[in-house]
Write an enzyme that holds these catalytic residues in place. Sequence first.
Site, short mmCIF file in Angstrom:
data_model
loop_
_atom_site.label_atom_id
_atom_site.label_comp_id
_atom_site.label_asym_id
_atom_site.label_seq_id
_atom_site.Cartn_x
_atom_site.Cartn_y
_atom_site.Cartn_z
N HIS A 1 -4.52 -71.57 24.99
CA HIS A 1 -4.51 -70.58 23.91
C HIS A 1 -4.81 -71.21 22.55
CE1 HIS A 1 -0.52 -72.35 23.69
NE2 HIS A 1 -0.42 -71.90 22.45
N ASP B 1 -3.31 -70.61 18.81
CA ASP B 1 -2.05 -70.00 18.37
C ASP B 1 -2.26 -68.66 17.66
OD1 ASP B 1 -0.12 -71.72 19.36
OD2 ASP B 1 -0.30 -73.10 17.68
N HIS C 1 -5.15 -75.08 23.02
CA HIS C 1 -4.28 -76.13 23.56
C HIS C 1 -3.44 -75.59 24.71
CE1 HIS C 1 -2.14 -74.26 20.19
NE2 HIS C 1 -1.03 -74.46 20.87
N ARG D 1 7.29 -77.21 15.17
CA ARG D 1 5.91 -76.89 14.80
C ARG D 1 5.86 -76.14 13.47
NH1 ARG D 1 3.10 -72.75 18.63
NH2 ARG D 1 4.05 -71.29 17.19
C1 SIN Z 1 2.21 -74.80 21.14
O1 SIN Z 1 1.72 -74.12 22.04
O2 SIN Z 1 1.91 -74.60 19.97
C2 SIN Z 1 3.19 -75.90 21.48
C3 SIN Z 1 2.53 -77.07 22.11
C4 SIN Z 1 3.53 -78.03 22.70
O3 SIN Z 1 4.72 -77.75 22.79
O4 SIN Z 1 3.09 -79.11 23.10
#
Ligand code: SIN
Length: 282
Positions: free
Chosen positions: A98, A100, A258, A273
Site C-alpha cells: 500500500h 499510506d 510498502h 511513524r
Molecule cells: C506502515 O505501513 O506504514 C508501517 C510499516 C512498518 O511497520 O514497517
Amino acid sequence: MHVEPLTCTIGAEIGGIDLGAAAQDDALMAEIRTLLLRHRVLFFRDQDITRAQHVAFARRFGELEDHPVAGSDPEHPGLVRIYKSPETPNDRYENAWHTDATWREAPPFGCVLRCVECPPVGGDTMWANMVEAYARLPEDVKQKIDGLRARHSIEASFGAAMPIEKRLALKAQYPDAEHPVVRTHPDTGEKVLFVNAFTTHFTNYHTAANVRFGQDYSPGASQLLNYLISQAFIPEFQVRWRWKKNSMAFWDNRSTQHYAVMDYPPCERKMERAGIIGDKPF
Ligand code: SIN
C-alpha cells in the site's frame, strides 16, 4: 554524510548523520530532500533520538497527521504507534502492499518511521518504486490507463473487520477518495502508478472501447486493476530493509508502496511513524 544505494532502483542507506540534530541544519535538510526524491526511501541506523526529535525532523517537511484507527503517542500528536505484541496475534492490518492513506483526499507526502523494538529476526519492511513500475508497463497498458481514475476506501480496508455501525461511522468521517490511476509527482513531474490495496474500483472505465455490454465491466475492470496492483510485487522494483532498534526509514509516499512483513509473531515489534500531510494527487 555518506550515501549507499541499496538496489539499482530504490532505497539508499545514509550514514554519518544524527537525525536528532539534523532538523536544525537547513543545508542538511535540503540535501535530505534531494536524496529522498532520488532514492524514494532513505534508511538510517543507530538513531537513538527522542520522540520530540523524531517529530521535529518530520515537521521540517510539513504538518503531521494522526491516523483514525492506529493511535498516536499522547504527548506527541502525529506520532502514530504501530505496536504489535504476542497479546494481539490477530492484529495484522499493515500486511498488504500500500501507499499510506490514499483513502484521504490528500494522502501523505511521506513518513518517517523509527524502530523502537523489533524481533531478533523477521518483521522487515519492503518498498516498491512506483515510478519505475509505471515506466516499465507495456505501452498498450499505458495507453489504456491514460486518464483513468479510481476510488480508494478506508471502509473497505481498515473498516472491513469492524462491526457495521463502526464501519459506517468511519466511512462517514472519511468518505472514499477518487484519484488518478497515474499521478504526476508534484516535485519531479514523474508519472507514478497510483493504485494499491486501498483501491476498490475504477470510476470512469465505461468507454465504448472498454465496455460493449454491461457484462464487460466487471471482469475487464477488475482484471486490469488487479494487474496494476500486482506491479508492486515485482522484485526488480523493490528494496527490503531489516530493522534494528533505532533504525529509521523516511519514504516518499507519493512515489512508493510498502509492505510490512508479518513473519515474526509471537514476538514484539514496536514502530513509531510520523506521517507528513501531502497534497491532492493530479
Ligand atoms: C506502515 O505501513 O506504514 C508501517 C510499516 C512498518 O511497520 O514497517
